[in-house]
Write a protein that holds these residues in place. Structure first.
Motif, PDB file in Angstrom:
ATOM      1  N   SER A  26       0.800  -1.224   0.000  1.00 23.01           N
ATOM      2  CA  SER A  26       0.000   0.000   0.000  1.00 23.01           C
ATOM      3  C   SER A  26       0.835   1.278   0.000  1.00 23.01           C
ATOM      4  CB  SER A  26      -0.929   0.017   1.208  1.00 23.01           C
ATOM      5  OG  SER A  26      -0.165   0.007   2.410  1.00 23.01           O
ATOM      6  N   HIS A  27       2.069   1.204   0.471  1.00 25.03           N
ATOM      7  CA  HIS A  27       2.884   2.411   0.541  1.00 25.03           C
ATOM      8  C   HIS A  27       4.375   2.098   0.483  1.00 25.03           C
ATOM      9  CE1 HIS A  27       2.107   1.065   4.671  1.00 25.03           C
ATOM     10  NE2 HIS A  27       3.298   1.546   4.964  1.00 25.03           N
ATOM     11  N   ARG A  55       1.011   4.493  -2.356  1.00 29.28           N
ATOM     12  CA  ARG A  55       1.332   5.800  -1.775  1.00 29.28           C
ATOM     13  C   ARG A  55       2.843   5.929  -1.652  1.00 29.28           C
ATOM     14  NH1 ARG A  55      -2.855   8.631  -0.156  1.00 29.28           N
ATOM     15  NH2 ARG A  55      -1.548  10.009   1.086  1.00 29.28           N
ATOM     16  N   LEU A  56       3.358   7.124  -1.900  1.00 28.31           N
ATOM     17  CA  LEU A  56       4.798   7.378  -1.858  1.00 28.31           C
ATOM     18  C   LEU A  56       5.074   8.421  -0.792  1.00 28.31           C
ATOM     19  CD1 LEU A  56       5.288   7.675  -5.718  1.00 28.31           C
ATOM     20  CD2 LEU A  56       5.556   5.625  -4.295  1.00 28.31           C
ATOM     21  N   GLY A  57       6.077   8.171   0.031  1.00 28.79           N
ATOM     22  CA  GLY A  57       6.351   9.101   1.110  1.00 28.79           C
ATOM     23  C   GLY A  57       7.821   9.333   1.361  1.00 28.79           C
ATOM     24  N   THR A  77       5.085  19.269  -6.818  1.00 28.20           N
ATOM     25  CA  THR A  77       5.334  18.633  -8.112  1.00 28.20           C
ATOM     26  C   THR A  77       5.007  17.148  -8.050  1.00 28.20           C
ATOM     27  OG1 THR A  77       7.057  20.238  -8.634  1.00 28.20           O
ATOM     28  CG2 THR A  77       7.080  18.167  -9.881  1.00 28.20           C
ATOM     29  N   LEU A  78       5.447  16.488  -6.989  1.00 30.40           N
ATOM     30  CA  LEU A  78       5.132  15.068  -6.818  1.00 30.40           C
ATOM     31  C   LEU A  78       3.631  14.847  -6.735  1.00 30.40           C
ATOM     32  CD1 LEU A  78       7.883  13.988  -4.274  1.00 30.40           C
ATOM     33  CD2 LEU A  78       7.691  13.281  -6.671  1.00 30.40           C
ATOM     34  N   ASN A  79       2.936  15.720  -6.010  1.00 27.56           N
ATOM     35  CA  ASN A  79       1.484  15.580  -5.894  1.00 27.56           C
ATOM     36  C   ASN A  79       0.795  15.773  -7.239  1.00 27.56           C
ATOM     37  OD1 ASN A  79      -0.840  15.099  -4.117  1.00 27.56           O
ATOM     38  ND2 ASN A  79      -1.406  17.147  -4.794  1.00 27.56           N
ATOM     39  N   ALA A  80       1.350  16.619  -8.096  1.00 22.34           N
ATOM     40  CA  ALA A  80       0.794  16.792  -9.445  1.00 22.34           C
ATOM     41  C   ALA A  80       1.019  15.537 -10.281  1.00 22.34           C
ATOM     42  CB  ALA A  80       1.412  18.006 -10.126  1.00 22.34           C
ATOM     43  N   MET A  81       2.133  14.852 -10.039  1.00 27.53           N
ATOM     44  CA  MET A  81       2.452  13.630 -10.783  1.00 27.53           C
ATOM     45  C   MET A  81       1.678  12.423 -10.269  1.00 27.53           C
ATOM     46  SD  MET A  81       6.560  14.199 -10.936  1.00 27.53           S
ATOM     47  CE  MET A  81       6.972  12.896 -12.079  1.00 27.53           C
ATOM     48  N   ALA A  82       1.397  12.413  -8.979  1.00 24.87           N
ATOM     49  CA  ALA A  82       0.709  11.279  -8.338  1.00 24.87           C
ATOM     50  C   ALA A  82      -0.334  11.849  -7.372  1.00 24.87           C
ATOM     51  CB  ALA A  82       1.713  10.404  -7.592  1.00 24.87           C
ATOM     52  N   PRO A  83      -1.409  12.418  -7.897  1.00 27.45           N
ATOM     53  CA  PRO A  83      -2.386  13.124  -7.051  1.00 27.45           C
ATOM     54  C   PRO A  83      -2.926  12.267  -5.901  1.00 27.45           C
ATOM     55  CG  PRO A  83      -2.886  13.448  -9.376  1.00 27.45           C
ATOM     56  CD  PRO A  83      -1.809  12.412  -9.294  1.00 27.45           C
ATOM     57  N   GLY A  84      -2.793  12.824  -4.683  1.00 22.02           N
ATOM     58  CA  GLY A  84      -3.323  12.164  -3.508  1.00 22.02           C
ATOM     59  C   GLY A  84      -2.525  10.967  -3.017  1.00 22.02           C
ATOM     60  N   ARG A  85      -1.379  10.712  -3.627  1.00 17.10           N
ATOM     61  CA  ARG A  85      -0.572   9.545  -3.222  1.00 17.10           C
ATOM     62  C   ARG A  85       0.733   9.915  -2.531  1.00 17.10           C
ATOM     63  NH1 ARG A  85       1.359   5.831  -7.077  1.00 17.10           N
ATOM     64  NH2 ARG A  85       1.445   7.375  -8.733  1.00 17.10           N
TER      65      ARG A  85
END
Length: 90
Positions: A26-27, A55-57, A77-85
Protein backbone atom coordinates in the motif's frame (compact mmCIF):
# COMPACT_ATOMS: atom_id res chain seq x y z
CA UNK A 1 -4.20 -4.80 6.60
CA UNK A 2 -1.68 -2.51 4.86
CA UNK A 3 1.87 -3.47 4.02
CA UNK A 4 4.58 -1.03 3.06
CA UNK A 5 8.28 -0.85 2.36
CA UNK A 6 10.98 1.65 3.22
CA UNK A 7 14.07 1.89 1.11
CA UNK A 8 16.99 4.16 0.26
CA UNK A 9 16.76 6.51 -2.68
CA UNK A 10 18.84 4.42 -5.08
CA UNK A 11 18.46 5.45 -8.71
CA UNK A 12 16.74 2.21 -9.74
CA UNK A 13 14.54 1.61 -6.69
CA UNK A 14 11.50 2.72 -8.67
CA UNK A 15 11.58 -0.84 -10.07
CA UNK A 16 11.30 -2.32 -6.57
CA UNK A 17 8.36 -0.07 -5.75
CA UNK A 18 6.60 -0.94 -9.02
CA UNK A 19 6.95 -4.62 -8.12
CA UNK A 20 5.76 -3.94 -4.56
CA UNK A 21 2.66 -2.30 -6.01
CA UNK A 22 2.04 -5.39 -8.17
CA UNK A 23 2.28 -7.51 -5.02
CA UNK A 24 -0.32 -5.38 -3.23
CA UNK A 25 1.83 -3.17 -1.02
CA UNK A 26 0.00 0.00 0.00
CA UNK A 27 2.88 2.41 0.54
CA UNK A 28 6.59 2.99 -0.03
CA UNK A 29 8.73 5.42 1.90
CA UNK A 30 12.14 6.68 0.80
CA UNK A 31 14.99 7.71 3.11
CA UNK A 32 16.20 11.31 2.74
CA UNK A 33 19.96 10.83 2.83
CA UNK A 34 21.57 13.27 0.41
CA UNK A 35 25.14 12.37 1.31
CA UNK A 36 24.62 8.62 0.92
CA UNK A 37 22.07 8.09 -1.85
CA UNK A 38 20.35 9.65 -4.84
CA UNK A 39 18.10 12.72 -4.67
CA UNK A 40 14.78 12.04 -2.96
CA UNK A 41 12.51 14.06 -5.27
CA UNK A 42 14.06 12.65 -8.45
CA UNK A 43 13.56 9.05 -7.33
CA UNK A 44 10.05 9.68 -6.02
CA UNK A 45 9.18 11.35 -9.35
CA UNK A 46 10.48 8.38 -11.32
CA UNK A 47 8.50 6.08 -9.06
CA UNK A 48 5.33 8.15 -9.46
CA UNK A 49 5.59 7.72 -13.22
CA UNK A 50 5.72 3.90 -13.11
CA UNK A 51 3.07 3.32 -10.43
CA UNK A 52 -0.66 3.95 -10.21
CA UNK A 53 -1.95 3.22 -6.68
CA UNK A 54 0.85 2.84 -4.13
CA UNK A 55 1.33 5.80 -1.78
CA UNK A 56 4.80 7.38 -1.86
CA UNK A 57 6.35 9.10 1.11
CA UNK A 58 9.44 10.76 2.50
CA UNK A 59 10.62 8.72 5.41
CA UNK A 60 11.72 11.06 6.77
CA UNK A 61 12.68 14.34 5.11
CA UNK A 62 15.30 16.24 7.07
CA UNK A 63 14.09 19.86 7.29
CA UNK A 64 17.49 21.27 8.22
CA UNK A 65 18.93 19.96 4.95
CA UNK A 66 16.25 21.45 2.67
CA UNK A 67 15.17 25.02 1.97
CA UNK A 68 11.46 25.17 2.84
CA UNK A 69 10.20 26.69 -0.45
CA UNK A 70 12.21 24.19 -2.50
CA UNK A 71 10.88 21.27 -0.43
CA UNK A 72 7.32 22.59 -0.82
CA UNK A 73 7.78 22.92 -4.57
CA UNK A 74 9.16 19.38 -4.77
CA UNK A 75 6.23 17.97 -2.83
CA UNK A 76 3.73 19.94 -4.93
CA UNK A 77 5.33 18.63 -8.11
CA UNK A 78 5.13 15.07 -6.82
CA UNK A 79 1.48 15.58 -5.89
CA UNK A 80 0.79 16.79 -9.45
CA UNK A 81 2.45 13.63 -10.78
CA UNK A 82 0.71 11.28 -8.34
CA UNK A 83 -2.39 13.12 -7.05
CA UNK A 84 -3.32 12.16 -3.51
CA UNK A 85 -0.57 9.54 -3.22
CA UNK A 86 2.21 11.62 -1.65
CA UNK A 87 2.95 11.50 2.09
CA UNK A 88 5.37 13.82 3.82
CA UNK A 89 7.23 12.54 6.84
CA UNK A 90 9.41 14.94 8.83
Amino acid sequence: MDFGIALPTAADNYKIVARAEELGFSHAWFYDTQMLNSELFAIMGATAMVTKKIRLGTGVMIPSNRIAPVAASGLATLNAMAPGRIDWGL
